[in-house]
Write a protein that holds these residues in place. Structure first.
Motif, PDB file in Angstrom:
ATOM      1  N   MET A 252       1.176  -1.358  -0.041  1.00 20.14           N
ATOM      2  CA  MET A 252       0.400  -0.113   0.150  1.00 20.14           C
ATOM      3  C   MET A 252       0.712   1.622   0.100  1.00 20.14           C
ATOM      4  SD  MET A 252      -3.185   1.016   2.847  1.00 20.14           S
ATOM      5  CE  MET A 252      -2.187   1.296   4.082  1.00 20.14           C
ATOM      6  N   LYS A 253       0.827   2.493  -0.967  1.00 25.01           N
ATOM      7  CA  LYS A 253       1.503   3.614  -0.714  1.00 25.01           C
ATOM      8  C   LYS A 253       0.610   4.000  -0.253  1.00 25.01           C
ATOM      9  CE  LYS A 253       3.174   7.124  -3.831  1.00 25.01           C
ATOM     10  NZ  LYS A 253       2.919   7.831  -5.427  1.00 25.01           N
ATOM     11  N   ILE A 254       1.492   4.800   0.664  1.00 26.72           N
ATOM     12  CA  ILE A 254       0.528   6.188   1.875  1.00 26.72           C
ATOM     13  C   ILE A 254       1.066   7.395   1.632  1.00 26.72           C
ATOM     14  CG2 ILE A 254       0.504   6.555   4.007  1.00 26.72           C
ATOM     15  CD1 ILE A 254       1.117   4.074   4.817  1.00 26.72           C
ATOM     16  N   VAL A 255       0.659   8.592   1.447  1.00 25.91           N
ATOM     17  CA  VAL A 255       0.633   9.906   0.725  1.00 25.91           C
ATOM     18  C   VAL A 255       0.378  10.829   1.411  1.00 25.91           C
ATOM     19  CG1 VAL A 255       0.226  11.669  -1.210  1.00 25.91           C
ATOM     20  CG2 VAL A 255       0.467   9.294  -1.360  1.00 25.91           C
ATOM     21  N   ALA A 256       0.265  11.144   2.488  1.00 24.16           N
ATOM     22  CA  ALA A 256       0.686  12.767   3.712  1.00 24.16           C
ATOM     23  C   ALA A 256       0.739  13.583   3.117  1.00 24.16           C
ATOM     24  CB  ALA A 256       1.520  12.991   4.310  1.00 24.16           C
ATOM     25  N   LEU A 257      -0.608  14.527   3.120  1.00 18.41           N
ATOM     26  CA  LEU A 257      -0.675  15.905   2.632  1.00 18.41           C
ATOM     27  C   LEU A 257      -0.568  17.509   3.823  1.00 18.41           C
ATOM     28  CD1 LEU A 257      -1.829  17.965   0.936  1.00 18.41           C
ATOM     29  CD2 LEU A 257      -4.118  17.871   1.434  1.00 18.41           C
ATOM     30  N   VAL A 258       0.825  17.634   3.764  1.00 15.37           N
ATOM     31  CA  VAL A 258       0.543  18.212   4.777  1.00 15.37           C
ATOM     32  C   VAL A 258       0.831  19.912   4.970  1.00 15.37           C
ATOM     33  CG1 VAL A 258       2.466  18.443   6.993  1.00 15.37           C
ATOM     34  CG2 VAL A 258       2.653  16.420   5.500  1.00 15.37           C
ATOM     35  N   GLY A 259       0.146  20.393   6.404  1.00 16.51           N
ATOM     36  CA  GLY A 259      -0.064  21.694   6.123  1.00 16.51           C
ATOM     37  C   GLY A 259      -0.465  22.317   7.529  1.00 16.51           C
ATOM     38  N   GLU A 260      -0.051  23.392   7.827  1.00 15.99           N
ATOM     39  CA  GLU A 260      -0.584  23.854   9.640  1.00 15.99           C
ATOM     40  C   GLU A 260      -1.754  23.837   9.374  1.00 15.99           C
ATOM     41  OE1 GLU A 260       1.281  27.514  10.269  1.00 15.99           O
ATOM     42  OE2 GLU A 260       3.460  26.758   9.904  1.00 15.99           O
ATOM     43  N   SER A 261      -2.683  24.214  10.807  1.00 17.02           N
ATOM     44  CA  SER A 261      -4.259  24.231  10.968  1.00 17.02           C
ATOM     45  C   SER A 261      -4.402  25.251  10.129  1.00 17.02           C
ATOM     46  CB  SER A 261      -4.717  24.364  12.251  1.00 17.02           C
ATOM     47  OG  SER A 261      -5.772  24.296  13.410  1.00 17.02           O
TER      48      SER A 261
ATOM     49  N   GLN B  70      -3.961   2.579  -2.154  1.00 16.02           N
ATOM     50  CA  GLN B  70      -3.003   3.374  -1.591  1.00 16.02           C
ATOM     51  C   GLN B  70      -4.094   4.652  -1.160  1.00 16.02           C
ATOM     52  OE1 GLN B  70      -0.768   5.985  -5.209  1.00 16.02           O
ATOM     53  NE2 GLN B  70      -2.971   5.422  -6.247  1.00 16.02           N
ATOM     54  N   LEU B  71      -3.111   5.606   0.163  1.00 15.51           N
ATOM     55  CA  LEU B  71      -4.369   6.004   0.677  1.00 15.51           C
ATOM     56  C   LEU B  71      -3.582   7.429   1.309  1.00 15.51           C
ATOM     57  CD1 LEU B  71      -6.253   5.731   3.910  1.00 15.51           C
ATOM     58  CD2 LEU B  71      -4.059   4.261   5.089  1.00 15.51           C
ATOM     59  N   LEU B  72      -4.862   8.589   1.246  1.00 17.68           N
ATOM     60  CA  LEU B  72      -3.551   9.830   1.713  1.00 17.68           C
ATOM     61  C   LEU B  72      -3.912   9.706   3.330  1.00 17.68           C
ATOM     62  CD1 LEU B  72      -2.717  12.580   0.710  1.00 17.68           C
ATOM     63  CD2 LEU B  72      -5.800  12.558   0.344  1.00 17.68           C
ATOM     64  N   ILE B  73      -3.185  10.559   3.743  1.00 14.10           N
ATOM     65  CA  ILE B  73      -3.668  10.725   5.434  1.00 14.10           C
ATOM     66  C   ILE B  73      -3.223  12.186   5.581  1.00 14.10           C
ATOM     67  CG2 ILE B  73      -2.745  10.675   7.796  1.00 14.10           C
ATOM     68  CD1 ILE B  73      -1.386   7.951   6.747  1.00 14.10           C
TER      69      ILE B  73
ATOM     70  N   ILE C 136      -6.220   7.984  -6.119  1.00 12.15           N
ATOM     71  CA  ILE C 136      -6.261   7.740  -4.080  1.00 12.15           C
ATOM     72  C   ILE C 136      -7.514   7.916  -4.213  1.00 12.15           C
ATOM     73  CG2 ILE C 136      -5.312   8.063  -1.914  1.00 12.15           C
ATOM     74  CD1 ILE C 136      -3.146   9.309  -3.329  1.00 12.15           C
ATOM     75  N   ARG C 137      -8.303   6.880  -3.351  1.00 13.59           N
ATOM     76  CA  ARG C 137      -9.625   6.763  -2.766  1.00 13.59           C
ATOM     77  C   ARG C 137      -9.859   6.868  -1.709  1.00 13.59           C
ATOM     78  NH1 ARG C 137     -12.748   2.784  -6.927  1.00 13.59           N
ATOM     79  NH2 ARG C 137     -15.271   3.766  -6.479  1.00 13.59           N
ATOM     80  N   TYR C 138      -8.994   6.390  -0.817  1.00 15.85           N
ATOM     81  CA  TYR C 138      -9.226   6.325   0.671  1.00 15.85           C
ATOM     82  C   TYR C 138      -8.376   7.179   1.340  1.00 15.85           C
ATOM     83  CZ  TYR C 138     -11.106   1.900  -0.297  1.00 15.85           C
ATOM     84  OH  TYR C 138     -11.853   0.580  -0.780  1.00 15.85           O
TER      85      TYR C 138
ATOM     86  N   GLY D 294       2.363   1.713   7.892  1.00 17.83           N
ATOM     87  CA  GLY D 294       3.835   1.255   7.171  1.00 17.83           C
ATOM     88  C   GLY D 294       4.249   3.182   7.292  1.00 17.83           C
ATOM     89  N   GLU D 295       5.008   3.024   6.658  1.00 14.80           N
ATOM     90  CA  GLU D 295       6.538   4.056   6.437  1.00 14.80           C
ATOM     91  C   GLU D 295       5.329   4.614   5.037  1.00 14.80           C
ATOM     92  OE1 GLU D 295       8.315   5.745   8.373  1.00 14.80           O
ATOM     93  OE2 GLU D 295       8.396   3.922   9.094  1.00 14.80           O
ATOM     94  N   ILE D 296       5.518   6.541   5.670  1.00 18.80           N
ATOM     95  CA  ILE D 296       5.094   7.879   4.002  1.00 18.80           C
ATOM     96  C   ILE D 296       5.796   7.253   3.366  1.00 18.80           C
ATOM     97  CG2 ILE D 296       4.569   9.976   3.582  1.00 18.80           C
ATOM     98  CD1 ILE D 296       2.142   8.405   5.955  1.00 18.80           C
ATOM     99  N   ASP D 297       4.905   6.994   1.735  1.00 13.31           N
ATOM    100  CA  ASP D 297       6.140   7.396   0.584  1.00 13.31           C
ATOM    101  C   ASP D 297       6.022   8.661   0.161  1.00 13.31           C
ATOM    102  OD1 ASP D 297       6.156   3.780   0.369  1.00 13.31           O
ATOM    103  OD2 ASP D 297       4.159   4.030   1.091  1.00 13.31           O
ATOM    104  N   GLU D 298       5.117   9.281   0.044  1.00 13.41           N
ATOM    105  CA  GLU D 298       4.817  10.799  -0.059  1.00 13.41           C
ATOM    106  C   GLU D 298       5.106  11.416   0.604  1.00 13.41           C
ATOM    107  OE1 GLU D 298       3.584  12.586  -4.540  1.00 13.41           O
ATOM    108  OE2 GLU D 298       3.332  10.924  -4.142  1.00 13.41           O
ATOM    109  N   TYR D 299       5.400  12.797   0.515  1.00 12.62           N
ATOM    110  CA  TYR D 299       4.808  13.739   1.425  1.00 12.62           C
ATOM    111  C   TYR D 299       4.684  15.444   0.435  1.00 12.62           C
ATOM    112  CZ  TYR D 299       6.493  12.150   5.431  1.00 12.62           C
ATOM    113  OH  TYR D 299       7.121  11.090   6.668  1.00 12.62           O
ATOM    114  N   VAL D 300       3.214  16.013   0.373  1.00 11.65           N
ATOM    115  CA  VAL D 300       2.780  17.364  -0.268  1.00 11.65           C
ATOM    116  C   VAL D 300       2.468  17.407   0.520  1.00 11.65           C
ATOM    117  CG1 VAL D 300       0.915  17.091  -1.807  1.00 11.65           C
ATOM    118  CG2 VAL D 300       1.598  15.381  -2.204  1.00 11.65           C
TER     119      VAL D 300
END
Length: 273
Positions: free
Chosen positions: A1-10, A83-86, A27-29, A104-110
């Motif tokens: 499973m590929k894990i993508v993270a969307l990161v930004g301040e509150s 795939q999963l977007l966190i 990504i559908r989840y 698992g580990e984060i594969d990509e940071y956006v």
């Protein structure tokens, strides 16, 4: 499973952008604020925005409550997403989420500033700080039953699918104001609610008097018992149903509270013209 993270301040508009980002990457989840979401439906979890304190909201968002964490872990194992977007406010937060859910580990940071303009981020911050508004990437019907706070609006957006550039889809998000907020806790007095109910009832010609309004309130959900006197000759069942609908609509429109039930008790008939 590929894990993508969307990161930004509150308050920078992450949840608002999440659906489009997920669509562009196929990504559908999505995991956002304690929820596991699939195609605009909640699969598992509870929204951190239903919590009444900021501390409990943070703990809910990073899955520190055992029963909550177990529910979402089991759901992920069941649906087996490729795939999963966190979504999170920092690298550390999304890493904590991945660790607690054991995925698992984060594969990509956006990062939010890579997919939003400075003007969009500025507007999102102002909306959060001035009005306490939050976005949940789910239709209102998916969160209404157990959300703790006030519903402000729903927003429909057009999403262009990556694999078919001409194919579009309508996505819905809900704008809410949680009970915890930068602006403090929001409350509406019982007396105001009763006055709205009484005023709405008196708009119906069938009602002679409103004898009593009993209010049962839990968090931001309410149940009502109305004791009424109706005019003689009124079609009671039909009038009671109309009153139920109008009271619920008026309260939810004016207060954004979730009205669970409106029970009508006709206690007497008025024979005077």
């Amino acid at each position: 499973m590929k894990i993508v993270a969307l990161v930004g301040e509150s308050g920078t508009g992450k949840s608002h952008k999440a659906m489009n980002l997920a669509s562009s990457k196929g990504i559908r989840y999505i995991i956002d604020d304690g929820l596991l979401i699939h195609d605009a439906k909640r699969i598992a979890g509870k929204s951190a925005k239903r919590e009444t304190t900021r501390l409990s909201a943070v703990r809910r968002a990073i899955f520190q409550f055992d029963d909550h964490c177990k529910e979402v872990k089991e759901a992920i194992e069941r649906v087996k997403p490729d795939q999963l977007l966190i979504i999170g406010t920092s690298n550390k937060m999304v890493q904590n989420i991945a660790r607690n859910l054991q995925i698992g580990e984060i594969d990509e940071y956006v990062y939010i500033d890579a997919i939003s303009t400075k003007e969009e981020i500025k507007l999102a911050r102002e909306t959060r700080l001035k009005h306490g508004k939050h976005v949940i990437p789910l239709p209102t019907v998916e969160i209404k039953r157990d959300f703790s706070g006030y519903f402000l609006d729903s927003v429909k957006t057009i999403i262009r699918r990556r694999e078919h550039e001409q194919e579009t889809e309508i996505g819905e998000k809900t704008i809410v104001r949680p009970t915890f907020s930068y602006m403090g806790r929001f409350t509406i007095s019982n007396r105001v609610i009763i006055q709205i109910v009484e005023h709405t009832c008196h708009l119906h010609e069938a009602i002679a008097t409103v004898q009593r309004v009993r209010l049962h309130k839990h968090e931001e959900q309410i149940k009502l018992d109305l004791e009424l006197s109706m005019h003689y000759g009124t079609f009671i069942a039909k009038s009671a149903e109309e009153i139920q609908i109008s009271v619920k609509e008026a309260l939810e429109h004016m207060t954004r509270l979730h009205v669970i039930s409106v029970n009508i008790h006709v206690k007497s008939l008025n024979f005077l013209n």
